[in-house]
Motif scaffolding. Structure first.
Motif, PDB file in Angstrom:
ATOM      1  N   ASP A 120       7.834   3.188   3.877  1.00  0.00           N
ATOM      2  CA  ASP A 120       6.680   2.416   3.421  1.00  0.00           C
ATOM      3  C   ASP A 120       7.052   0.938   3.304  1.00  0.00           C
TER       4      ASP A 120
ATOM      5  N   LYS B 164       5.316   2.796   8.210  1.00  0.00           N
ATOM      6  CA  LYS B 164       4.058   2.378   7.595  1.00  0.00           C
ATOM      7  C   LYS B 164       4.111   0.878   7.347  1.00  0.00           C
TER       8      LYS B 164
ATOM      9  N   ASP C 118       2.953  -2.603   5.966  1.00  0.00           N
ATOM     10  CA  ASP C 118       2.327  -3.072   4.742  1.00  0.00           C
ATOM     11  C   ASP C 118       1.022  -3.813   5.036  1.00  0.00           C
ATOM     12  N   LYS C 119       0.128  -3.848   4.066  1.00  0.00           N
ATOM     13  CA  LYS C 119      -1.144  -4.567   4.212  1.00  0.00           C
ATOM     14  C   LYS C 119      -0.934  -6.064   4.449  1.00  0.00           C
TER      15      LYS C 119
ATOM     16  N   GLU D  96      -1.526  -0.013   6.903  1.00  0.00           N
ATOM     17  CA  GLU D  96      -2.275   0.086   5.646  1.00  0.00           C
ATOM     18  C   GLU D  96      -3.089  -1.180   5.416  1.00  0.00           C
TER      19      GLU D  96
ATOM     20  N   GLN E 247      -4.655   3.326   7.136  1.00  0.00           N
ATOM     21  CA  GLN E 247      -4.909   3.699   5.751  1.00  0.00           C
ATOM     22  C   GLN E 247      -5.669   2.552   5.115  1.00  0.00           C
ATOM     23  N   GLY E 248      -6.676   2.859   4.349  1.00  0.00           N
ATOM     24  CA  GLY E 248      -7.424   1.811   3.674  1.00  0.00           C
ATOM     25  C   GLY E 248      -8.804   2.275   3.299  1.00  0.00           C
TER      26      GLY E 248
END
Length: 122
Positions: free
Chosen positions: A34, A55, A57-58, A90, A110-111
Motif C-alpha cells: 500500500d 497499490k 496512493d491517492k 486509490e 479504489q475510491g
C-alpha cells in the motif's frame, strides 16, 4: 484473499514484511503493498518485488499534472505489469479520475466514484 502491507521508513518493518510475504506466499496467499507514491512512504525494493499487487496512493490522482512525477508513476506501472503484478489506483472519486486510471492502465481502482455513481441503483 489478499493481505495489504503498509510500510513506513523503519528498516525493521521492511524486514518483517519480507518474512511475512514469504510465509504468506508459501500458503498461496496473495499480498499487496500500500501507499506506493505517497511522499511519506519509504518503499523497500525487496518488498515491492515479492508482492502480487501494487497499490498506488491517492497522491497520484492529486498530482497527475506533475509531468516528472507521472513519469515515475508510469515506470512503476510498467515494472508491475512486466513482473505480472496487478496495479490498484486509490483515490478514484470522479469520472476524470477513472479516465486517468484507464490511461495509466491500472488493473483496479479504489475510491468513492462507484459508491457515488451507483448509490441510487436498486
Amino acid at each position: 484473499m489478499i493481505f495489504l502491507l503498509i510500510e513506513n521508513s523503519e528498516i525493521n518493518d521492511a524486514i518483517m514484511s519480507l518474512a511475512m510475504i514469504d510465509n504468506l506466499a508459501k500458503s498461496n496467499i496473495h499480498t499487496a503493498i500500500d501507499d506506493v507514491c505517497n511522499p511519506q512512504s519509504m518503499i523497500s525494493t525487496s518488498v515491492i518485488q515479492l508482492v502480487n499487487y501494487i497499490k498506488l496512493d491517492k497522491f497520484v490522482v492529486q498530482n497527475q499534472k506533475n509531468h516528472n512525477f507521472m513519469l515515475l508513476v508510469k515506470s512503476i506501472i510498467d515494472y508491475a505489469h512486466s513482473a505480472n503484478k496487478k496495479v490498484i489506483l486509490e483515490g478514484v472519486e470522479t469520472y476524470e479520475d477513472l479516465q486517468l486510471a484507464q490511461q495509466l492502465k491500472c488493473d483496479f481502482v479504489q475510491g468513492f466514484y462507484y459508491r457515488d455513481h451507483f448509490k441510487n441503483v436498486t
